[in-house]
Design a protein around this motif. Sequence first.
Motif, mmCIF file in Angstrom:
data_model
loop_
_atom_site.group_PDB
_atom_site.id
_atom_site.type_symbol
_atom_site.label_atom_id
_atom_site.label_comp_id
_atom_site.label_asym_id
_atom_site.label_seq_id
_atom_site.Cartn_x
_atom_site.Cartn_y
_atom_site.Cartn_z
ATOM 1 N N UNK A 1 -16.912 2.837 10.544
ATOM 2 C CA UNK A 1 -17.284 1.724 9.661
ATOM 3 C C UNK A 1 -16.772 2.000 8.250
ATOM 4 N N UNK A 2 -16.922 3.234 7.791
ATOM 5 C CA UNK A 2 -16.394 3.614 6.472
ATOM 6 C C UNK A 2 -14.892 3.371 6.407
ATOM 7 N N UNK B 1 -5.988 6.652 -4.404
ATOM 8 C CA UNK B 1 -7.299 7.206 -4.047
ATOM 9 C C UNK B 1 -7.769 6.656 -2.706
ATOM 10 N N UNK B 2 -7.588 5.374 -2.513
ATOM 11 C CA UNK B 2 -7.998 4.746 -1.260
ATOM 12 C C UNK B 2 -7.172 5.288 -0.095
ATOM 13 N N UNK C 1 -15.191 -1.980 -2.344
ATOM 14 C CA UNK C 1 -14.856 -0.622 -2.772
ATOM 15 C C UNK C 1 -16.085 0.290 -2.788
ATOM 16 N N UNK C 2 -17.256 -0.267 -2.928
ATOM 17 C CA UNK C 2 -18.468 0.561 -2.962
ATOM 18 C C UNK C 2 -19.107 0.723 -1.589
ATOM 19 N N UNK C 3 -18.758 -0.131 -0.644
ATOM 20 C CA UNK C 3 -19.342 -0.068 0.690
ATOM 21 C C UNK C 3 -19.068 1.243 1.427
ATOM 22 N N UNK C 4 -17.854 1.794 1.363
ATOM 23 C CA UNK C 4 -17.627 3.069 2.072
ATOM 24 C C UNK C 4 -18.567 4.185 1.612
ATOM 25 N N UNK C 5 -18.880 4.203 0.336
ATOM 26 C CA UNK C 5 -19.789 5.218 -0.195
ATOM 27 C C UNK C 5 -21.172 5.096 0.444
ATOM 28 N N UNK D 1 -10.322 -2.475 4.236
ATOM 29 C CA UNK D 1 -10.555 -3.759 3.579
ATOM 30 C C UNK D 1 -10.329 -3.621 2.078
ATOM 31 N N UNK D 2 -10.805 -2.538 1.506
ATOM 32 C CA UNK D 2 -10.593 -2.284 0.079
ATOM 33 C C UNK D 2 -9.109 -2.207 -0.227
ATOM 34 N N UNK D 3 -8.364 -1.540 0.639
ATOM 35 C CA UNK D 3 -6.913 -1.432 0.458
ATOM 36 C C UNK D 3 -6.259 -2.812 0.488
ATOM 37 N N UNK D 4 -6.706 -3.672 1.376
ATOM 38 C CA UNK D 4 -6.169 -5.030 1.440
ATOM 39 C C UNK D 4 -6.443 -5.787 0.144
ATOM 40 N N UNK D 5 -7.660 -5.630 -0.383
ATOM 41 C CA UNK D 5 -7.991 -6.296 -1.649
ATOM 42 C C UNK D 5 -7.177 -5.724 -2.810
ATOM 43 N N UNK D 6 -6.951 -4.430 -2.790
ATOM 44 C CA UNK D 6 -6.140 -3.825 -3.851
ATOM 45 C C UNK D 6 -4.697 -4.329 -3.797
#
Length: 79
Positions: free
Chosen positions: A29-30, A60-61, A4-8, A36-41
Motif C-alpha cells: 500500500x505504501x 526522493x520519491x 505525499x503524506x500517505x506513505x508515511x 501515486x505521489x510520483x504521478x502527481x509530481x
Amino acid sequence: MRSATSPFANYGEAQAAESRQDFVHKLRICLKELRETLAWLKFVERMNFCPDQVDAARRECDELVSIFVASIRTATAKM
C-alpha cells in the motif's frame, strides 16, 4: 500534498503489522501511494508549478520506491 503524506502514515501501520503477510500487504500500500505521489509530481513538473522543488522531491520519491520494493522482496522471501 496529501498523496505525499500517505506513505508515511501507511508505513506506521506496517510497523504494527500482525503478521508477515500483513506487513507485506501494508508495504505494498505504501508503494502504491508512493507511485501515486510520483504521478502527481510528474504532473506538477509538466504544469511548471514549482520547478525548483520538483526535482528533489522526485528523486526522493524514486529512492523511497526503490527502498520499499527491496523491503517487499526481502519480506516476501522470508515468508
